[in-house]
Each structure stands twice: as C-alpha cells, then as structure tokens.
Motif scaffolding. Structure first.
Motif, PDB file in Angstrom:
ATOM      1  N   SER A 183       0.825  -1.209   0.000  1.00  0.00           N
ATOM      2  CA  SER A 183       0.000   0.000   0.000  1.00  0.00           C
ATOM      3  C   SER A 183       0.859   1.258   0.000  1.00  0.00           C
ATOM      4  CB  SER A 183      -0.941  -0.005   1.204  1.00  0.00           C
ATOM      5  OG  SER A 183      -1.885  -1.051   1.097  1.00  0.00           O
ATOM      6  N   VAL A 184       1.953   1.216   0.748  1.00  0.00           N
ATOM      7  CA  VAL A 184       2.863   2.369   0.769  1.00  0.00           C
ATOM      8  C   VAL A 184       3.460   2.595  -0.609  1.00  0.00           C
ATOM      9  CG1 VAL A 184       5.021   3.254   1.704  1.00  0.00           C
ATOM     10  CG2 VAL A 184       3.364   2.160   3.228  1.00  0.00           C
ATOM     11  N   GLN A 185       3.869   1.510  -1.249  1.00  0.00           N
ATOM     12  CA  GLN A 185       4.440   1.643  -2.584  1.00  0.00           C
ATOM     13  C   GLN A 185       3.407   2.171  -3.574  1.00  0.00           C
ATOM     14  OE1 GLN A 185       7.738   1.212  -3.519  1.00  0.00           O
ATOM     15  NE2 GLN A 185       6.933   2.239  -5.353  1.00  0.00           N
ATOM     16  N   ALA A 186       2.154   1.755  -3.414  1.00  0.00           N
ATOM     17  CA  ALA A 186       1.094   2.243  -4.301  1.00  0.00           C
ATOM     18  C   ALA A 186       0.900   3.752  -4.136  1.00  0.00           C
ATOM     19  CB  ALA A 186      -0.207   1.504  -4.017  1.00  0.00           C
ATOM     20  N   LEU A 187       0.995   4.248  -2.901  1.00  0.00           N
ATOM     21  CA  LEU A 187       0.927   5.697  -2.684  1.00  0.00           C
ATOM     22  C   LEU A 187       2.068   6.407  -3.405  1.00  0.00           C
ATOM     23  CD1 LEU A 187      -0.032   6.277   1.060  1.00  0.00           C
ATOM     24  CD2 LEU A 187      -1.315   7.006  -0.946  1.00  0.00           C
ATOM     25  N   LYS A 188       3.258   5.855  -3.284  1.00  0.00           N
ATOM     26  CA  LYS A 188       4.416   6.441  -3.975  1.00  0.00           C
ATOM     27  C   LYS A 188       4.199   6.448  -5.481  1.00  0.00           C
ATOM     28  CE  LYS A 188       7.801   5.127  -0.418  1.00  0.00           C
ATOM     29  NZ  LYS A 188       8.964   4.268  -0.091  1.00  0.00           N
ATOM     30  N   ASP A 189       3.599   5.358  -5.987  1.00  0.00           N
ATOM     31  CA  ASP A 189       3.334   5.285  -7.422  1.00  0.00           C
ATOM     32  C   ASP A 189       2.304   6.337  -7.852  1.00  0.00           C
ATOM     33  OD1 ASP A 189       5.103   3.188  -7.597  1.00  0.00           O
ATOM     34  OD2 ASP A 189       3.556   1.628  -7.637  1.00  0.00           O
ATOM     35  N   LEU A 190       1.275   6.560  -7.004  1.00  0.00           N
ATOM     36  CA  LEU A 190       0.311   7.610  -7.315  1.00  0.00           C
ATOM     37  C   LEU A 190       0.995   8.963  -7.437  1.00  0.00           C
ATOM     38  CD1 LEU A 190      -2.885   6.999  -5.103  1.00  0.00           C
ATOM     39  CD2 LEU A 190      -2.763   7.044  -7.590  1.00  0.00           C
ATOM     40  N   PHE A 191       1.879   9.248  -6.483  1.00  0.00           N
ATOM     41  CA  PHE A 191       2.578  10.529  -6.501  1.00  0.00           C
ATOM     42  C   PHE A 191       3.517  10.641  -7.698  1.00  0.00           C
ATOM     43  CE2 PHE A 191       2.168  10.672  -1.605  1.00  0.00           C
ATOM     44  CZ  PHE A 191       0.942  11.302  -1.703  1.00  0.00           C
ATOM     45  N   ALA A 192       4.028   9.515  -8.155  1.00  0.00           N
ATOM     46  CA  ALA A 192       4.963   9.533  -9.281  1.00  0.00           C
ATOM     47  C   ALA A 192       4.255   9.559 -10.636  1.00  0.00           C
ATOM     48  CB  ALA A 192       5.884   8.311  -9.214  1.00  0.00           C
TER      49      ALA A 192
END
Length: 425
Positions: A183-192
């Motif tokens: 989930s944390v990585q998915a947030l980072k992907d959203l921001f990227a």
C-alpha cells in the motif's frame, strides 16, 4: 392483519427499486436488541440499523430526552437562531476527539454530508483539489462520496461520471495478500504517476473499512499516512462514521492507531437513531472556511443534539466501551468454535463489537451465494444479519452494545443452526 408481504408489495409499487431492503421485515416496535414485525414475529437484531443503535433500540433515556425537547421546539435552524444543545454537543465532541490539538466542529444531517464537508474544508485549507481514498472504502451515495467510495456494485454502477482528481490506492489487507509495504508503494506510485503531492488536499481512510468487509487499518500504515500528510501539507481525514461511539471498544477507532487526524467524520451511532452527523477537526483547519460556507437547513437538529448528548452520557455511565470489548470476546470465542465445524469461515475479524466472518471455499473463492443464503435463513429463524465486502462474502455483526448476554447467546445459537442447515452437520 397487515402482513410483511402486503407491505412489501405496496412498497414495491411506490418506492424506487434502487432503494431496496434486505429483508421483508416491517418493524412495528423495537426494544434494545430485539425487533417485532407487523405479524408479531420477534427478531434478534445483529445489525443495529447499520451501527446506528449502539445504545439499543428506544433506550428510555434517549426517548425521554427527545420527548422533552419536542415539548420545547423541534427546529429553528441553528444557522439562524441556535440553541444550547448545539453548543454543548460541540463542546463534548471537541473535548473527546483524539489528539491534543484544539478542535472545532460543525453539524450536518448525514454521514455523506459530513464527508462532503470534510473535503470542502480540506480543499479550502490547502488550496488544492486532489483527494486520495482507498479501494474497498465506503463514504456515501452522493456524487462526491460515490467518487470516493472504492466499491462499484451497487454504489457506483451506472451513476458516473464522478468528480475529477479522486484517486484510489489499495488498502492494506493481509487476508487478501496486500501488505502495508504494498500500500505504501502504491501511494508512492500515485505521486509519481498520477498526481504530485503538492496538489493533494486530503487522504481519507476508514480505521476499519465498513462496507468493504471490516478490515482494520494496521497502526503502522496509519502512522505512514500521518507522516506523508505532514511531509506534504495534506489533510488526513478519518471516516469514523461506522466505527465511532464505542462500537470498537473505544469512543473512536482512531484511538487504537496512535495518530491524530486533521479531520474526523461522525454519524450513525452518534444519536441513537436520530439523524445528525458531525465534522470535527483541528481548529485552524476547521476555521479555513468562510462564514456561510458550511452548514445546512437541518444541520444540528435540536432533537439530534439532545439525543447525542444523552448517548455520550450512556457511553460513560453504562461503560459501553467495556461492554463492546466483552461482546467481542464472547462472539470471537463462539465464531472460532463455529470455524472448527465449518471451514468455510476462513477469517474472523474482531475489534470490540465490530465483528465479521469471511466465507470462502476450498479454493479460496468467495462464497457469495452462501452469504446471501445465510442472511435469508437467519431472518427466517429470527435473526437479522448484514452482509458486506467488496466480494460480497462477509457477514458483519453489529449488535447493540447494550444487548443482554442471553440474547447474544440466543442469536449465536441461531447462527450456528442456520450454518448447520445450509452446510450440513
């Protein structure tokens, strides 16, 4: 004699089919954890109006408080000529909300309104428009709250388009193989890939996903959300509409997480069945909106205010947080015993009196038809159950926190017998 079927036929003729009802049980009266229909049948209520009647049906103290208010007045519009209970309830909620920051509140009428106003406040405070919500989350049936909701059927299907700049990330869910790191990585992907943090006004989450299946947010993920919001000037919104008012064993489920949200939405159990909802947040955040920008004609109904004040007294005096924990322990023990008999009960989730069991087959596939059949069979045997879950295979239990232990045990015995009827001995 008027029958349930008579009323159902009349209802089908005049109420749009989109406003369905789970059971053709037409209630004539209700008391604490039991309902009686127009045919005189008694039901044990494990739904509590979807976590609204945490204090049971028709608690005599709430009834008395509302009757006394009715003798004075029923409505003036708090935005025109307010009243003492409007202020007193805000004082109580801002005092009790998690965290040490000074708080302010507003009142509206429904949970969806509280969510809408939370997004409004976050946007005016930050000057940004983007919002991040989570897959499996439920936030309401208005256009904006449908957009925030992470479950298509039946809430979003056919109703689009929804507002722009709403993004969904996967909710951490160990049972479904989604880790906190995922989930944390998915947030980072959203921001990227989708929206830079400097355009995000708010991240909204449920401490326990309600309609999504009663999945608890891991405390470590909540702390990550708090840090992400702090680092980027984003408002963190906790949707406590289903989890609030002692349901989980604390007044608010956020208290388990060790964080302070910027904004919290409250409704359902707030007033023992009377329609009122609240948005409570950090004072500097709440004051971002100009006078007249927040409110509504029925917002902060005097009947709802006095009922909510009585609910808070009952939570304290009848120790309903402790009772929620005790209910959870009893039901957990009974469900674990049933799990030994019925392997289709693949997962049991308990946080106070917010309890669920998830039904899957040997291949790990959701048993949707069994879930529907169990709800129907329970109704035929005098027990009201609710289902939920993105996959439609979760039974959720929301008994009144005031339920008598003998009634709780009777309800669990009905559940066991229904499983035996449907699954065999």
């Amino acid at each position: 004699m008027t029958t349930n079927q008579d009323l159902q036929d009349r209802k089908d003729a005049v109420i749009a089919r989109g406003m369905g009802n789970a059971s053709a049980v037409y209630v004539e009266r209700a008391e604490n954890a039991c309902l009686w229909d127009v045919e005189g049948n008694r039901y044990i209520d494990f739904g509590s109006g979807i976590a609204v009647n945490n204090t049971g049906h028709s608690h005599p103290r709430i009834v008395a408080a509302v009757k006394a208010q009715l003798d004075k007045f029923s409505h003036t519009c708090a935005m025109v000529t307010p009243y003492a209970s409007f202020v007193e309830l805000a004082e109580e909620l801002t005092r009790r909300a998690p965290g040490n920051s000074p708080k302010k509140a507003i009142f509206v009428t429904t949970g969806a309104e509280a969510i809408e106003n939370a997004i409004k406040v976050a946007r005016v405070k930050t000057g940004r428009s983007g919002v991040i919500a989570f897959k499996g989350g439920f936030h309401g049936r208005t256009n904006l709250t449908m957009g925030l909701t992470g479950k298509v059927a039946p809430y979003k299907a056919g109703f689009g388009p929804f507002p722009n700049e709403i993004y969904h990330a996967p909710f951490p869910n160990a049972f479904h193989g989604i880790s906190v790191d995922d989930s944390v990585q998915a947030l980072k992907d959203l921001f990227a890939c989708d929206i830079e943090p400097s355009r995000v006004a708010a991240i909204i989450f449920e401490p326990v996903q309600g309609e999504g299946g009663f999945y608890q947010v891991p405390p470590e993920f909540a702390r990550v959300l708090r840090k992400v919001c702090d680092d980027h000037g984003i408002m963190l919104i906790a949707d406590e509409i289903q989890t609030g008012f002692a349901r989980t064993g604390k007044l608010f489920a956020t208290e388990y997480l060790g964080i302070e949200p910027d904004l919290m939405t409250m409704a359902k159990g707030i007033a023992g069945g009377f329609p009122i909802a609240a948005l409570v947040g950090k004072a500097d955040v709440m004051d971002a909106a100009n006078p007249g920008g927040l409110g509504g004609t029925y917002a902060g109904s005097p009947l709802g205010c006095v009922a909510a004040l009585e609910v808070l007294k009952l939570i304290d005096e009848e120790q309903l947080c402790q009772k929620a924990l005790a209910i959870g322990e009893i039901m957990k023990s009974r469900l674990q015993a049933l799990q030994q008999q019925f392997p289709v009960i693949a997962d049991i989730r308990v946080l106070g009196a917010m309890i669920a069991m998830e039904l899957v087959d040997d291949a790990g596939q959701p048993m949707v038809e069994l879930t529907k059949a169990l709800v129907g069979q329970a109704k035929e045997n005098g027990l009201i159950l609710l289902s939920c879950g993105v996959r439609g295979n979760v039974i959720r239990f929301l008994p009144a926190l005031t339920i008598e232990e003998s009634i709780l045990e009777e309800g669990m015995l009905i559940l066991e017998n229904c499983l035996k009827e449907l699954q065999g001995d």
